[in-house]
Design a protein around this motif. Structure first.
Motif, short mmCIF file in Angstrom:
data_model
loop_
_atom_site.label_atom_id
_atom_site.label_comp_id
_atom_site.label_asym_id
_atom_site.label_seq_id
_atom_site.Cartn_x
_atom_site.Cartn_y
_atom_site.Cartn_z
N THR A 85 62.55 54.60 82.35
CA THR A 85 62.76 55.93 82.88
C THR A 85 62.04 56.10 84.22
O THR A 85 61.13 55.34 84.55
CB THR A 85 62.27 57.00 81.89
OG1 THR A 85 60.85 56.88 81.73
CG2 THR A 85 62.95 56.85 80.54
N VAL A 110 74.26 62.43 86.83
CA VAL A 110 74.09 62.89 85.44
C VAL A 110 75.37 63.55 84.94
O VAL A 110 75.83 63.29 83.82
CB VAL A 110 72.90 63.88 85.34
CG1 VAL A 110 72.90 64.58 83.98
CG2 VAL A 110 71.58 63.14 85.54
N TRP A 117 69.67 62.10 81.58
CA TRP A 117 68.50 62.95 81.79
C TRP A 117 67.82 63.17 80.46
O TRP A 117 68.45 63.59 79.49
CB TRP A 117 68.93 64.28 82.39
CG TRP A 117 67.86 65.34 82.41
CD1 TRP A 117 67.79 66.46 81.63
CD2 TRP A 117 66.70 65.38 83.25
NE1 TRP A 117 66.67 67.20 81.93
CE2 TRP A 117 65.97 66.56 82.93
CE3 TRP A 117 66.19 64.53 84.24
CZ2 TRP A 117 64.78 66.91 83.56
CZ3 TRP A 117 65.00 64.89 84.87
CH2 TRP A 117 64.32 66.05 84.54
N ASP A 119 65.44 65.40 78.71
CA ASP A 119 64.87 66.73 78.91
C ASP A 119 63.42 66.81 78.43
O ASP A 119 62.59 67.46 79.06
CB ASP A 119 65.72 67.76 78.16
CG ASP A 119 65.43 69.17 78.63
OD1 ASP A 119 65.47 69.40 79.84
OD2 ASP A 119 65.14 70.02 77.77
N GLU A 122 61.44 65.00 81.04
CA GLU A 122 61.86 65.37 82.39
C GLU A 122 61.94 64.13 83.29
O GLU A 122 61.37 64.10 84.39
CB GLU A 122 60.93 66.44 82.98
CG GLU A 122 60.95 67.74 82.19
CD GLU A 122 60.15 68.84 82.85
OE1 GLU A 122 59.28 68.52 83.71
OE2 GLU A 122 60.39 70.00 82.52
N ARG A 123 62.65 63.13 82.78
CA ARG A 123 62.81 61.87 83.51
C ARG A 123 64.25 61.40 83.37
O ARG A 123 64.96 61.76 82.43
CB ARG A 123 61.84 60.81 82.97
CG ARG A 123 60.38 61.15 83.22
CD ARG A 123 59.44 60.22 82.49
NE ARG A 123 59.46 58.87 83.02
CZ ARG A 123 58.71 58.45 84.04
NH1 ARG A 123 57.88 59.26 84.64
NH2 ARG A 123 58.77 57.20 84.44
N TYR A 124 64.65 60.54 84.32
CA TYR A 124 66.00 59.97 84.32
C TYR A 124 65.96 58.56 83.74
O TYR A 124 64.91 57.90 83.73
CB TYR A 124 66.56 59.89 85.74
CG TYR A 124 66.72 61.23 86.42
CD1 TYR A 124 67.89 61.97 86.29
CD2 TYR A 124 65.69 61.76 87.22
CE1 TYR A 124 68.05 63.19 86.93
CE2 TYR A 124 65.84 62.98 87.86
CZ TYR A 124 67.01 63.69 87.71
OH TYR A 124 67.16 64.90 88.33
#
Length: 446
Positions: A85, A110, A117, A119, A122-124
């Protein structure tokens, strides 16, 4: 159907073409939801054509990739350099974009399901299959440039976490969270630099800096043998770029790793090299640290007088240069030496001074180690009740900063103090995970 309600009668056909695989289904639904000008019939036709060349997921990925604009097609594959991530800020650096355009691109990806994503954190992240597909679309030059930007970004992040750690208190907790979230990226950044430092001077400088940037956090998260591997590579890189100061730091930290493995004579050889380099370049802080670590080696070898001699020299230098953290370490080391000599009350005096400095400077790791040493000394003074209090505080800090080795050792020490006190009922209020360890340890020691 939930993602793209207009899919209608094409749902069953598309599901079959997607092999009923979640990623392929999300890609199909997202493409239709984001592209109102693309009919379900047309998407189905194009996916059928793709299936003549690819497996279901790859066919879906390829079609979603083809639906991107030219700039998006250029940039999306660069994200394949992230092994896990990542944040929007890290992605912007790797993509070579300002933050706002990068954030917009990430949002578009996204929505198309080419990027996920998370949640909660809070990372991709790229799905593993998407990462493999994206990586195949990178040329060697593009990949190398992206990997360099990735390595440089996470080197900077290491320095930031290092500075936060040294501030102590809440900053220390924040540094650990930052470090742990990107530990896999840090390892990837170092691996890239390590693979190229012999032929690439920029990679050599990055490789040289990585272990120093993460000194304290790496000591918490790496096994000593892994620390040795990193430091040996970084030492070779430092010599390549002729960075004498970093060369000394790497040699000294190699000594620390060998000490952790119980090899004091090998550590002593390295500390002597470190001391020589420190004096050669006039680095008084490094000179003090080298003398202190030589003292630790003599301590482990059972030579208390030589131990004290080195610690006193180190302490004098720390006070001369007004380095409170190093002063605290020197005082703690003197406590160890006097405890070894059997002068336990004097050892307690030094430990208490070291503890006050650790608390003043926010050095939670140093505070924990000193509390543990006070506990051991009070066990030897036949005051197990006081020892238990220090061990409980030491254990709380070890849990707080994720010091697994410290937690394991203190659990054992705590068990010993409980046996000495002769009251196992005291452990009744401790968490099950601890009392289980205590019961096993106490049974062994009886």
């Amino acid at each position: 159907a939930h993602i793209a309600r207009r899919i209608g009668n094409e749902a069953n056909t598309l599901a079959q073409l997607c092999g009923r695989l979640p990623l392929a289904l999300r890609l199909a639904g997202s493409a239709l939801a984001e592209r109102p000008d693309l009919s379900p019939t047309e998407y189905t036709r194009r996916l059928k054509e793709g299936k003549e060349r690819f497996e279901p997921v790859e066919a879906s990925l390829n079609l979603s990739y083809e639906l991107l604009n030219e700039e998006q097609q250029r940039l999306w594959p660069l994200l394949a350099v992230f092994p896990g991530t990542f944040t929007a800020r890290a992605a912007a650096t790797v993509l070579g974009l300002e933050f706002d355009p990068a954030a917009k691109l990430l949002g578009d990806l996204v929505r198309s399901s080419l990027l996920e994503w998370e949640d909660k954190d809070e990372r991709y992240r790229l799905h593993d299959l998407a990462r493999s597909f994206a990586d195949q679309r990178l040329g060697e030059t593009e990949r190398g440039a992206a990997q360099k930007r990735h390595a440089e970004y996470f080197l900077l992040l290491l320095w930031v976490t290092h500075d936060l750690y040294l501030k102590g208190g809440e900053s220390l907790d924040w540094s650990l969270r930052l470090f742990d979230a990107d530990w896999i990226n840090v390892q990837e950044g170092f691996a890239w630099a390590a693979s190229r430092f012999l032929e690439d001077e920029a990679a050599a400088k990055i490789c040289d800096d990585y272990p120093n940037a993460g000194t304290f956090l790496l000591a918490l998260r790496q096994h000593p043998r892994e620390r040795i591997r990193w430091r040996e590579i970084a030492l070779a890189a430092a010599r390549r770029v002729k960075n004498r100061g970093n060369e000394g730091a790497h040699v000294g930290n190699l000594g620390l790793a060998y000490m952790a493995l119980g090899e004091p004579r090998r550590a002593m050889e390295l500390y002597e090299q470190w001391l020589t380099i420190a004096r050669e370049i006039g680095n008084r802080q490094a000179e003090s640290a080298a003398l202190g670590n030589l003292g630790n080696a003599y301590h482990l070898l059972g030579e208390p007088r030589r131990t004290i001699e080195h610690f006193e020299q180190a302490l004098d230098i720390t006070r001369e240069i007004a380095d409170r953290q190093l002063e605290g370490k020197a005082l703690g080391s003197l406590g160890n030496a006097y405890a070894k000599l059997g002068e336990r009350r004097r050892a307690v005096e030094f430990y208490e001074q070291a503890l006050a400095i650790a608390q003043e400077t926010g050095d939670r790791l140093g505070e924990g180690v000193t509390l543990g040493n006070l506990g051991l000394t009070y066990v030897d003074l036949d005051e197990p009740h006081r020892a238990i209090e220090f061990f409980e505080r030491r254990l709380a800090i070890a849990r707080e900063i994720g010091d697994r080795r410290g937690k394991a050792k203190t659990s054992w020490d705590l068990a010993w103090a409980v046996v000495k006190e002769g009251d196992r009922a005291r452990a009744a209020g401790w968490p099950v995970s601890i009392t289980d360890d205590l019961a096993r340890a106490a049974d062994l020691m009886q």
